[in-house]
Design an enzyme around this catalytic site. Sequence first.
Site, PDB file in Angstrom:
ATOM      1  N   TYR A  38      46.130  37.507  42.248  1.00  0.00           N
ATOM      2  CA  TYR A  38      45.824  36.149  41.773  1.00  0.00           C
ATOM      3  C   TYR A  38      46.513  35.936  40.427  1.00  0.00           C
ATOM      4  O   TYR A  38      46.432  36.796  39.547  1.00  0.00           O
ATOM      5  CB  TYR A  38      44.317  35.979  41.559  1.00  0.00           C
ATOM      6  CG  TYR A  38      43.471  35.821  42.813  1.00  0.00           C
ATOM      7  CD1 TYR A  38      44.001  35.977  44.089  1.00  0.00           C
ATOM      8  CD2 TYR A  38      42.121  35.497  42.700  1.00  0.00           C
ATOM      9  CE1 TYR A  38      43.210  35.824  45.211  1.00  0.00           C
ATOM     10  CE2 TYR A  38      41.318  35.347  43.816  1.00  0.00           C
ATOM     11  CZ  TYR A  38      41.866  35.504  45.074  1.00  0.00           C
ATOM     12  OH  TYR A  38      41.074  35.356  46.176  1.00  0.00           O
TER      13      TYR A  38
ATOM     14  N   GLY B  50      42.947  26.283  50.613  1.00  0.00           N
ATOM     15  CA  GLY B  50      42.238  27.563  50.549  1.00  0.00           C
ATOM     16  C   GLY B  50      43.156  28.756  50.411  1.00  0.00           C
ATOM     17  O   GLY B  50      44.372  28.657  50.614  1.00  0.00           O
ATOM     18  N   THR B  51      42.551  29.888  50.079  1.00  0.00           N
ATOM     19  CA  THR B  51      43.343  31.096  49.802  1.00  0.00           C
ATOM     20  C   THR B  51      44.077  31.619  51.052  1.00  0.00           C
ATOM     21  O   THR B  51      45.186  32.137  50.944  1.00  0.00           O
ATOM     22  CB  THR B  51      42.448  32.214  49.236  1.00  0.00           C
ATOM     23  OG1 THR B  51      41.293  32.347  50.059  1.00  0.00           O
ATOM     24  CG2 THR B  51      42.000  31.906  47.814  1.00  0.00           C
TER      25      THR B  51
ATOM     26  N   ASN C  53      38.989  30.948  34.616  1.00  0.00           N
ATOM     27  CA  ASN C  53      38.847  29.579  35.111  1.00  0.00           C
ATOM     28  C   ASN C  53      38.689  28.581  33.987  1.00  0.00           C
ATOM     29  O   ASN C  53      38.982  27.411  34.140  1.00  0.00           O
ATOM     30  CB  ASN C  53      37.652  29.480  36.064  1.00  0.00           C
ATOM     31  CG  ASN C  53      37.878  30.319  37.305  1.00  0.00           C
ATOM     32  OD1 ASN C  53      38.863  30.133  38.015  1.00  0.00           O
ATOM     33  ND2 ASN C  53      37.005  31.266  37.551  1.00  0.00           N
TER      34      ASN C  53
ATOM     35  N   ARG D 239      39.247  23.237  35.094  1.00  0.00           N
ATOM     36  CA  ARG D 239      38.271  23.592  34.050  1.00  0.00           C
ATOM     37  C   ARG D 239      38.920  24.042  32.738  1.00  0.00           C
ATOM     38  O   ARG D 239      38.248  24.180  31.731  1.00  0.00           O
ATOM     39  CB  ARG D 239      37.328  24.684  34.575  1.00  0.00           C
ATOM     40  CG  ARG D 239      36.234  24.120  35.463  1.00  0.00           C
ATOM     41  CD  ARG D 239      35.400  25.208  36.081  1.00  0.00           C
ATOM     42  NE  ARG D 239      36.090  25.843  37.200  1.00  0.00           N
ATOM     43  CZ  ARG D 239      35.702  26.978  37.771  1.00  0.00           C
ATOM     44  NH1 ARG D 239      34.651  27.636  37.297  1.00  0.00           N
ATOM     45  NH2 ARG D 239      36.378  27.486  38.786  1.00  0.00           N
TER      46      ARG D 239
HETATM   47  C1  UD1 Z   1      38.040  33.642  45.659  1.00  0.00           C
HETATM   48  C2  UD1 Z   1      37.528  34.436  46.878  1.00  0.00           C
HETATM   49  C3  UD1 Z   1      36.215  35.117  46.483  1.00  0.00           C
HETATM   50  C4  UD1 Z   1      36.435  35.985  45.275  1.00  0.00           C
HETATM   51  C5  UD1 Z   1      37.013  35.190  44.141  1.00  0.00           C
HETATM   52  C6  UD1 Z   1      37.406  36.109  43.018  1.00  0.00           C
HETATM   53  C7  UD1 Z   1      38.240  33.246  48.863  1.00  0.00           C
HETATM   54  C8  UD1 Z   1      37.835  32.317  49.932  1.00  0.00           C
HETATM   55  N1  UD1 Z   1      37.321  33.530  47.967  1.00  0.00           N
HETATM   56  O1  UD1 Z   1      37.093  32.607  45.441  1.00  0.00           O
HETATM   57  O2  UD1 Z   1      35.756  35.902  47.560  1.00  0.00           O
HETATM   58  O3  UD1 Z   1      35.193  36.579  44.887  1.00  0.00           O
HETATM   59  O4  UD1 Z   1      38.199  34.502  44.559  1.00  0.00           O
HETATM   60  O5  UD1 Z   1      37.832  35.372  41.919  1.00  0.00           O
HETATM   61  O6  UD1 Z   1      39.364  33.709  48.855  1.00  0.00           O
HETATM   62  N2  UD1 Z   1      44.544  29.389  45.380  1.00  0.00           N
HETATM   63  C9  UD1 Z   1      45.704  28.884  45.893  1.00  0.00           C
HETATM   64  N3  UD1 Z   1      45.627  27.918  46.858  1.00  0.00           N
HETATM   65  C10 UD1 Z   1      44.450  27.431  47.326  1.00  0.00           C
HETATM   66  C11 UD1 Z   1      43.260  27.948  46.783  1.00  0.00           C
HETATM   67  C12 UD1 Z   1      43.333  28.932  45.818  1.00  0.00           C
HETATM   68  O7  UD1 Z   1      46.797  29.292  45.507  1.00  0.00           O
HETATM   69  O8  UD1 Z   1      44.473  26.567  48.194  1.00  0.00           O
HETATM   70  C13 UD1 Z   1      44.642  30.437  44.352  1.00  0.00           C
HETATM   71  C14 UD1 Z   1      44.067  30.008  43.007  1.00  0.00           C
HETATM   72  O9  UD1 Z   1      45.107  29.510  42.174  1.00  0.00           O
HETATM   73  C15 UD1 Z   1      43.519  31.320  42.445  1.00  0.00           C
HETATM   74  C16 UD1 Z   1      43.137  32.093  43.695  1.00  0.00           C
HETATM   75  O10 UD1 Z   1      43.846  31.535  44.762  1.00  0.00           O
HETATM   76  O11 UD1 Z   1      44.494  32.043  41.758  1.00  0.00           O
HETATM   77  C17 UD1 Z   1      41.644  32.051  43.943  1.00  0.00           C
HETATM   78  O12 UD1 Z   1      41.251  30.734  44.158  1.00  0.00           O
HETATM   79  P1  UD1 Z   1      39.846  30.180  43.709  1.00  0.00           P
HETATM   80  O13 UD1 Z   1      39.702  28.789  44.162  1.00  0.00           O
HETATM   81  O14 UD1 Z   1      39.617  30.487  42.293  1.00  0.00           O
HETATM   82  O15 UD1 Z   1      38.897  31.101  44.625  1.00  0.00           O
HETATM   83  P2  UD1 Z   1      37.351  31.306  44.472  1.00  0.00           P
HETATM   84  O16 UD1 Z   1      36.645  30.187  45.080  1.00  0.00           O
HETATM   85  O17 UD1 Z   1      37.029  31.682  43.088  1.00  0.00           O
HETATM   86 CA    CA Z   2      38.471  31.715  40.841  1.00  0.00          CA
END
Ligand code: UD1
Ligand code: CA
Length: 457
Positions: free
Chosen positions: A102, A78-79, A228, A15
């Site tokens: 993050y 995923g996280t 984002n 985004r």
């Molecule tokens: C995540 C949380 C959510 C929280 C929100 C806050 C989870 C499942 N959800 O959601 O509860 O309210 O953040 O902003 O954790 N990332 C990786 N690898 C991945 C996926 C993500 O490194 O495979 C990193 C992203 O770069 C980012 C962070 O993790 O820095 C969060 O990822 P993002 O996809 O933005 O999570 P949300 O869906 O927003």
């Molecule tokens: Ca996010």
Amino acid sequence: MRLHTVILAAGKGTRMRSVLPKVLHCLAAKPLLQHVLDTASGLQAIKTTIVYGQQGDWLQNSVHGSELDWVCQTALLGTGHALAQAVTQDELTVFSHVLVLYGDVPLVKLSSLQKMLDQAKKEAELIVLTAHVAEPLGFGRIIRDSAGVLQAIVEEQDASELERQCAEINSGIMLCSLALLQHCLPLLQANNAQGEYYLTDIVRLARDYNAKIATVRVSDALEVQGVNDRIQLSVVERYYQRRQAQALMRNGVTLADPNRIDIRGTLKAAEDVFIDINCIFEGEVQLSAGVNIGPNCLIKNSKISKNVTIYANTVIDGAIIDAGAIIGPFARLRPETHIAEAGRVGNFVELKKTRLGKASKVNHLSYIGDAVIGAKVNVGAGVITCNYDGVNKHQTIIKDDAFIGSSSQLVAPVIIEAGTTVGAGSTITENTLANSLTLARAKQITISGWSRPIKKL
Ligand code: UD1
Ligand code: CA
């Protein structure tokens, strides 16, 4: 506590619509990821791991920190999966806790992280940083039991209508004992709406394990605002600038408008400094007591002493200005310029690598480069040091009490001795004699009775 900090930064950042990795976009001229690293450095973790997805070289060349460890998450699952890449199963002797940050949540305060650490010292094994928001759309919701204990984090897509109404959200930042993480991470499953391994699911798993769970809530949700897109980037930028402006005002600085100042680095300002609107400070800038700065000034890596006045539209980079000097309006001080006490630099004057002595003046339309100017010197309007011969730079020395007439050129290397007067419009190529008048211009002639040409028919 033996801390391992893990910064999740593998997300694509689609985004942002940019070739630049999201966490390298700048907030106050510093990459988002660097903000996170700088804050985290206050906790003195044994190791800091950054989980990245792509463009690892670009990231590694753009940020710095101590004990950095880079881990690539090749598939973004995923996280929870991201954290699992960084947490090993056999380091219990090295680390006791893992702090998850993050890369795109740049403004979390050290004090909030410290509160989480305090909870861990009180035996909590999992601590989640939460916030109250007016508009929780898109965030994981904090679900508590009747006793107020965290029960689960439910993602937007998986939440019921009732759960969605909850205004307390998961910031994503959490602290967990390594032992608990080692137990929970392998149990994560991707059976949810997004088909991802959610880190947030460890709350439920920790409860099943009877682990002690705690939360810390930030008082201002903007502290955990994620970035984002570029709109959110502008929101955190303004929030950050507001925070800095407030800190300045608390320290005795008057800001004409706290919404119209930008600090891109570190600004140290003493009491009774006044800063008018639209000023930008870059790098390390120091302002002593009583400094007065007019509107639209750009000041970078400079040290400005007591009671200096800087008038509107002045650009200062890499300069030292001693007490009581007056600079501008429309002046430009370039690197390695030193203005001594009560010096005066006026409009449309450019100074580079120049020392201007005590109470000396360069007031109008001049270029002075590679010069050493003594005390009580007056440099007239339009004077230029010809410091560059096309290949090398040469020095001009102007000693105490000299007077340089307007529109003169001083061809360097050259020395103007003490007390010399240079007549206006002179091109000086040789050293002058002290306390004498030097003129180097065509002598004025008068032809009396001369008549102007007449237009031919
Ligand atoms: C995540 C949380 C959510 C929280 C929100 C806050 C989870 C499942 N959800 O959601 O509860 O309210 O953040 O902003 O954790 N990332 C990786 N690898 C991945 C996926 C993500 O490194 O495979 C990193 C992203 O770069 C980012 C962070 O993790 O820095 C969060 O990822 P993002 O996809 O933005 O999570 P949300 O869906 O927003
Ligand atoms: Ca996010």
